[in-house]
Motif scaffolding. Structure first.
Motif, mmCIF file in Angstrom:
data_model
loop_
_atom_site.group_PDB
_atom_site.id
_atom_site.type_symbol
_atom_site.label_atom_id
_atom_site.label_comp_id
_atom_site.label_asym_id
_atom_site.label_seq_id
_atom_site.Cartn_x
_atom_site.Cartn_y
_atom_site.Cartn_z
ATOM 1 N N VAL A 222 -12.750 -7.868 9.512
ATOM 2 C CA VAL A 222 -12.239 -7.207 8.376
ATOM 3 C C VAL A 222 -12.325 -7.677 7.155
ATOM 4 O O VAL A 222 -12.394 -7.062 6.058
ATOM 5 N N ARG A 223 -12.298 -9.255 6.853
ATOM 6 C CA ARG A 223 -12.539 -9.444 5.531
ATOM 7 C C ARG A 223 -13.757 -9.084 5.088
ATOM 8 O O ARG A 223 -14.122 -9.344 3.640
ATOM 9 N N LYS A 224 -14.757 -8.674 5.736
ATOM 10 C CA LYS A 224 -15.981 -8.509 5.337
ATOM 11 C C LYS A 224 -16.372 -6.924 5.033
ATOM 12 O O LYS A 224 -16.864 -6.609 4.224
ATOM 13 N N ALA A 225 -15.914 -6.426 6.557
ATOM 14 C CA ALA A 225 -15.990 -4.935 6.101
ATOM 15 C C ALA A 225 -15.023 -4.340 5.283
ATOM 16 O O ALA A 225 -15.477 -3.351 4.605
ATOM 17 N N ASN A 226 -13.774 -4.508 5.093
ATOM 18 C CA ASN A 226 -12.921 -3.966 4.415
ATOM 19 C C ASN A 226 -12.234 -5.181 3.477
ATOM 20 O O ASN A 226 -11.008 -5.468 4.046
ATOM 21 N N PRO A 227 -12.661 -5.591 2.596
ATOM 22 C CA PRO A 227 -12.300 -6.853 2.013
ATOM 23 C C PRO A 227 -10.880 -6.389 1.172
ATOM 24 O O PRO A 227 -10.917 -5.647 0.606
ATOM 25 N N TYR A 228 -9.965 -7.274 1.459
ATOM 26 C CA TYR A 228 -8.675 -7.121 0.846
ATOM 27 C C TYR A 228 -8.360 -8.275 0.323
ATOM 28 O O TYR A 228 -9.329 -9.333 0.163
ATOM 29 N N LEU A 229 -7.435 -8.421 -0.500
ATOM 30 C CA LEU A 229 -7.117 -9.946 -1.353
ATOM 31 C C LEU A 229 -8.317 -10.226 -2.214
ATOM 32 O O LEU A 229 -8.833 -9.160 -3.040
ATOM 33 N N VAL A 230 -8.801 -11.276 -2.169
ATOM 34 C CA VAL A 230 -10.039 -11.776 -3.050
ATOM 35 C C VAL A 230 -11.178 -12.007 -2.120
ATOM 36 O O VAL A 230 -12.134 -12.834 -2.446
ATOM 37 N N TYR A 231 -11.159 -11.674 -0.890
ATOM 38 C CA TYR A 231 -12.461 -12.058 -0.124
ATOM 39 C C TYR A 231 -13.625 -11.526 -0.302
ATOM 40 O O TYR A 231 -14.468 -12.223 -0.034
ATOM 41 N N ASP A 232 -13.894 -10.390 -1.164
ATOM 42 C CA ASP A 232 -14.868 -10.122 -1.911
ATOM 43 C C ASP A 232 -15.654 -11.100 -2.726
ATOM 44 O O ASP A 232 -16.987 -10.967 -2.910
ATOM 45 N N LYS B 154 0.757 -1.193 -0.144
ATOM 46 C CA LYS B 154 -0.034 -0.022 0.042
ATOM 47 C C LYS B 154 0.937 0.932 0.019
ATOM 48 O O LYS B 154 0.592 2.234 -0.592
ATOM 49 N N LEU B 155 2.009 1.182 0.623
ATOM 50 C CA LEU B 155 3.022 2.374 0.803
ATOM 51 C C LEU B 155 3.391 2.549 -0.386
ATOM 52 O O LEU B 155 3.646 3.651 -0.885
ATOM 53 N N LEU B 156 3.960 1.398 -1.231
ATOM 54 C CA LEU B 156 4.537 1.482 -2.594
ATOM 55 C C LEU B 156 3.666 1.909 -3.708
ATOM 56 O O LEU B 156 3.785 2.412 -4.767
ATOM 57 N N GLY B 157 2.156 1.624 -3.361
ATOM 58 C CA GLY B 157 1.243 1.904 -4.452
ATOM 59 C C GLY B 157 1.184 0.594 -5.422
ATOM 60 O O GLY B 157 1.176 0.858 -6.629
ATOM 61 N N ILE B 158 1.526 -0.512 -4.974
ATOM 62 C CA ILE B 158 1.529 -1.743 -6.285
ATOM 63 C C ILE B 158 0.459 -2.739 -5.957
ATOM 64 O O ILE B 158 0.158 -2.962 -4.777
ATOM 65 N N GLU B 159 0.123 -3.258 -7.051
ATOM 66 C CA GLU B 159 -0.841 -4.489 -7.067
ATOM 67 C C GLU B 159 -0.155 -5.729 -7.367
ATOM 68 O O GLU B 159 0.774 -5.800 -8.038
ATOM 69 N N VAL B 160 -0.615 -6.804 -6.569
ATOM 70 C CA VAL B 160 -0.072 -8.167 -6.717
ATOM 71 C C VAL B 160 -0.840 -8.991 -7.916
ATOM 72 O O VAL B 160 -2.070 -8.572 -7.894
ATOM 73 N N PRO B 161 -0.153 -10.151 -8.608
ATOM 74 C CA PRO B 161 -0.941 -10.696 -9.566
ATOM 75 C C PRO B 161 -2.172 -11.359 -8.791
ATOM 76 O O PRO B 161 -2.013 -11.687 -7.429
#
Lengths: 171, 441, 184
Positions: free
Chosen positions: B230-240, B85-92
């Motif tokens: 947190v997985r529901k409230a602010n989904p990260y990775l592919v939890y959504d 997040k700090l670097l602003g990059i996205e992973v595959p």
């Protein structure tokens, strides 16, 4: 209207600066208004920050190897979260041990323990690690280190390997 | 003559038979009743935050492993995602799925350990043995991918260390079935166990309001009836994209916490199964094709300067490094030369790769995020695990702060205990799942 | 013939028999603090079954145990506690340093961590690894059994200035030295 804009609207003159680096809304406020802003965050229904998720401090002594000069030394950082509205806000207060009031040695900030119970231990930890006092804290004593420990370990002028053993060799 | 009474002070810990984890409770007792509790911690303070300030970003991973050592992969993910997040990059996409799979395996091991240990402390030794058996199945899975059982450092900034092995999917389904069997067995052993059930029921109760004002998250909060995850409230990775439920309790007693953990393990297993259905195909599912060369031979040739045609060769690495050759590696790492180490073929095969490698590992170079600060939460096994990183533009973090989920829980422990009897300490302490590594850091 | 015969035949044989009995009935005190505890659990549970070596019975009282397993990092706040637990154990007693943090402090070369518990209490067996695998632990346990059979006990503390008393591979290169070397 984001939480940051709400705070700006209400406490415009108390805000030193704001930013939203990578989407994290942040407001730097004057130390004197910390308690008032925190109360506003907690009690306003549209904000309803019922969580003080984290409270910590950062020491900016020799920041970036001395290349970036800051006119304060410490920053107390609070992260708020609201379960109801699912939004977050970061509040920062800049303090300096050189300009502490009453010629005291330690910098001082108002305690948030009256608003959130979680502030109790977080503030004790900040006192332990940084030596920042919290005005109005009921039980401000060391939490991670032992009472015999001299100094505050996370300050940048404390060497990371300076040991103060209770028993055993002074290695 | 009137009887004079005074309360007794009893010290429990930091090394106590019935408590896992190093913490000291100083209790004021009136007979069997607990009148007051003072919690003293810091017996495992290892200066995580100070050590992270002395090393480069990539070198922080081993330290994060040892925060919550029962579910180290979640800490890895949390730290890596904060730096990303700090670097602003996205992973595959594929790396995201792998991260989810590994996090959920870790969550299951964590809950298994928690229930096993608290069961053991109440005398349910066989449940402990069964659950540790199930945990070992999962450790074997983790070992297949990462090469280590416990302290793994598998996640990298911008991806993961290596791709899944070809046999992983089958093994995983087999082990999941085994773990399910153990869960059913232990459920019968514990839930229908009179002693366990009665000691857990209606003890260590905490209300919703107290929990929220203390900043408690995770299974502890959910047992009180607040469905915050947190997985529901602010989904990260592919939890959504994944379908799972957030189990909640009603009363917030020890039994609710036990049921929430049991239900969460089932949900985690469900998530893993869904991940295997959704994960985009990587080259991993194929075999090594074309001309295969052993990594050691490749190094020998490279030393002699014979690097002709290296790009066409497939490298056969050590089994523990399976999945980290170029073909696999590029599919799981972000396309950022300033962040991600090049694949080994590049490092040994051409000067650009070698320079890239050195630029990332040399002291004074490395990953250099812009000046700024970020906070990023993930759902740890005990609650919201957040990392707050301040960068000064150099290769070392200026400040790494971890918000440990145990910390608020332990600050609220006296509220759970005061008023109950001494014997309730053991189930309550077991079910809150204190992990000293992340509590004291 | 008295037990103290000139050749010492009987007393050696009795000691041997005693030591043999001792090595297969290890009552251990697991002083579990940190990550290594997870591998300790795995070793103790049925998968790796430490009971095969007669060490399957943890006693959670120092007065009833004869091997102290120090499992996990010891910091300066914990050090007096460890020392007092060790002092409460009855002779003969042995100490196993489980994991690299207890051997040398590991990569926690900082203000809070004890740089090897052998600066506080004498250590008989070092099991390095972060954390050691269960197989590694069993190997250490067998080495301890050999030591018990021979009737040996460690009595010396590690002196950081003298650089003795700790196996050569555990006399370490610290992060401080590393940073100094790079910067010089």
């Amino acid at each position: 209207m984001t939480p940051l804009e709400k705070v700006q609207e209400k406490f415009g003159k108390d805000i030193v600066e704001t930013h939203a680096f990578r989407g994290d809304e942040t407001a730097v406020i004057r130390p004197a208004s910390l308690l008032a802003v925190a109360k506003f965050l907690k009690d306003t229904p549209e904000l309803d920050f019922n969580y003080l998720m984290d409270l910590t401090a950062v020491d900016y002594l020799f920041f970036a190897g001395g290349r970036i000069q800051k006119e304060f030394r410490f920053e107390v950082v609070c992260h708020f979260y609201s379960i109801k509205h699912n939004h977050r806000l970061r509040l920062k207060v800049q303090v300096d041990d050189r300009e502490a009031p009453d010629g005291r040695k330690h910098p001082e900030v108002d305690s948030l323990t009256s608003l959130w119970a979680s502030a109790d231990w977080y503030e004790r930890e900040v006192w332990d690690m940084y030596g920042i006092r919290f005005k109005g804290h009921p039980n401000l004593k060391r939490i991670l280190m032992y009472e015999e420990f001299v100094g505050h370990a996370l300050r940048k002028d404390y060497p990371f390997d300076k040991r103060q053993p209770l028993i055993g060799p002074q290695n | 003559m009137p009887t004079q009474t005074r309360s007794m002070l009893l010290n429990v810990g930091p090394s106590h038979p019935a408590m896992h984890g190093v913490i000291r409770l100083i209790m004021e007792l009136d007979g069997e009743k607990i009148k007051g509790v003072e919690v003293e911690m810091g017996y495992l303070h290892r200066a995580f935050e100070k050590m992270c300030e002395t090393v480069m970003y990539a070198q922080c991973f081993p330290y994060t492993d040892r925060l919550n050592y029962v579910s180290p992969l979640i800490n890895n993910v949390g730290f890596a995602m904060t730096v990303e997040k700090l670097l602003g990059i996205e992973v595959p996409e594929r790396a995201k799925y792998i991260r989810v799979i590994m996090s959920e395996i870790s969550r299951v091991t964590d809950h298994l350990t928690c229930i096993a240990a608290s069961g053991m402390e109440m005398g349910a030794m066989s449940a402990f043995l069964y659950m540790i058996k199930a945990r070992d199945y999962l450790y074997e899975l983790v070992e297949e991918i990462t090469g280590a059982r416990l302290t793994i450092s598998y996640i990298r900034i911008g991806g993961v260390k290596a791709d899944l092995t070809p046999t992983f999917t089958d093994n995983c389904f087999k082990k999941i079935a085994d773990v399910r069997k153990v869960l059913i067995e232990t459920d019968e052993l514990l839930t229908r166990n009179r002693i366990f059930f009665d000691r857990m029921k209606d003890t260590g109760i905490m209300s919703k309001e107290t929990a929220m004002s203390h900043g408690i998250t995770g299974p502890f909060l959910r047992s009180t009836g607040v469905a915050y995850d947190v997985r529901k409230a602010n989904p990260y990775l592919v939890y959504d994209k994944l379908d799972f439920e957030v189990p909640v309790g009603t009363k917030g007693d020890n039994l609710d916490r036990y049921f929430v953990r049991m239900a969460e393990m089932e949900q985690s297993l469900r998530i893993i199964e869904q991940c295997f259905q959704q994960i985009p195909d990587g080259p991993v599912l194929g075999e090594l094709t074309g001309e295969v060369m052993k990594a050691s031979d490749m190094v020998d040739h490279a030393k002699m300067g014979e690097t002709q045609g290296f790009k066409e060769f497939q490298v056969d690495l050590d089994p523990t490094l399976q999945g980290s050759t170029k073909k696999y590696y590029d599919g799981i790492s972000a396309d950022q030369k300033s962040v991600v180490l090049p694949a080994k073929e590049e490092t040994y095969g051409n000067i650009e790769g070698l320079m890239n490698h050195f630029k990332l590992v040399m002291y004074g170079h490395g990953i250099k995020p812009p000046v700024g600060e970020v906070y990023f939460p993930v759902e740890g096994a005990n609650g919201e695990l957040g990392f707050y990183i301040v960068s000064d533009g150099r290769d070392h973090p200026w400040r790494v702060r971890v918000h440990p989920p145990c910390f608020p829980i332990m600050s609220a422990l006296p509220k759970c205990l005061v008023g109950s009897v001494m014997a309730d300490l053991i189930p309550t302490f077991g079910s809150v799942n204190m992990i000293a590594g992340e509590l004291d850091r | 013939m008295s037990l103290n015969s000139p050749t010492g035949f009987f007393s050696t044989k009795i000691t041997d028999a005693l030591n043999w009995a001792r090595k297969f009935s290890i009552f251990q005190y697991p002083f579990v603090t940190a990550c290594c505890g997870m591998e300790y659990m795995s070793t103790a549970a049925s998968h790796y079954d430490v009971d095969r070596f007669g060490a399957g019975f943890p006693r959670f009282s120092p007065r009833q145990s004869d091997v102290l397993f120090v499992v996990g990092t010891i910091n300066h706040k914990m050090a007096p506690v460890l020392k007092s637990v060790y002092d409460q154990m009855c002779e003969p007693k042995w100490v196993v340093a489980f994991g690299v943090c207890t051997c040398t402090g590991g990569f926690y070369d900082n203000y809070s961590t004890v740089q090897g518990i052998d600066t506080i209490i004498p250590v008989d067996i070092y099991i390095p690894g972060c954390p050691p695998r269960p197989e590694n632990v069993l190997d250490g346990l067998m080495k301890l059994q050999d030591k018990i059979q021979k009737g040996e006990q460690s009595r010396t503390l590690y002196d950081p200035n003298a650089k003795t008393g700790r196996p050569a591979e555990l006399q370490k290169y610290t992060i401080t030295q590393h940073i100094k070397n790079i910067e010089s």
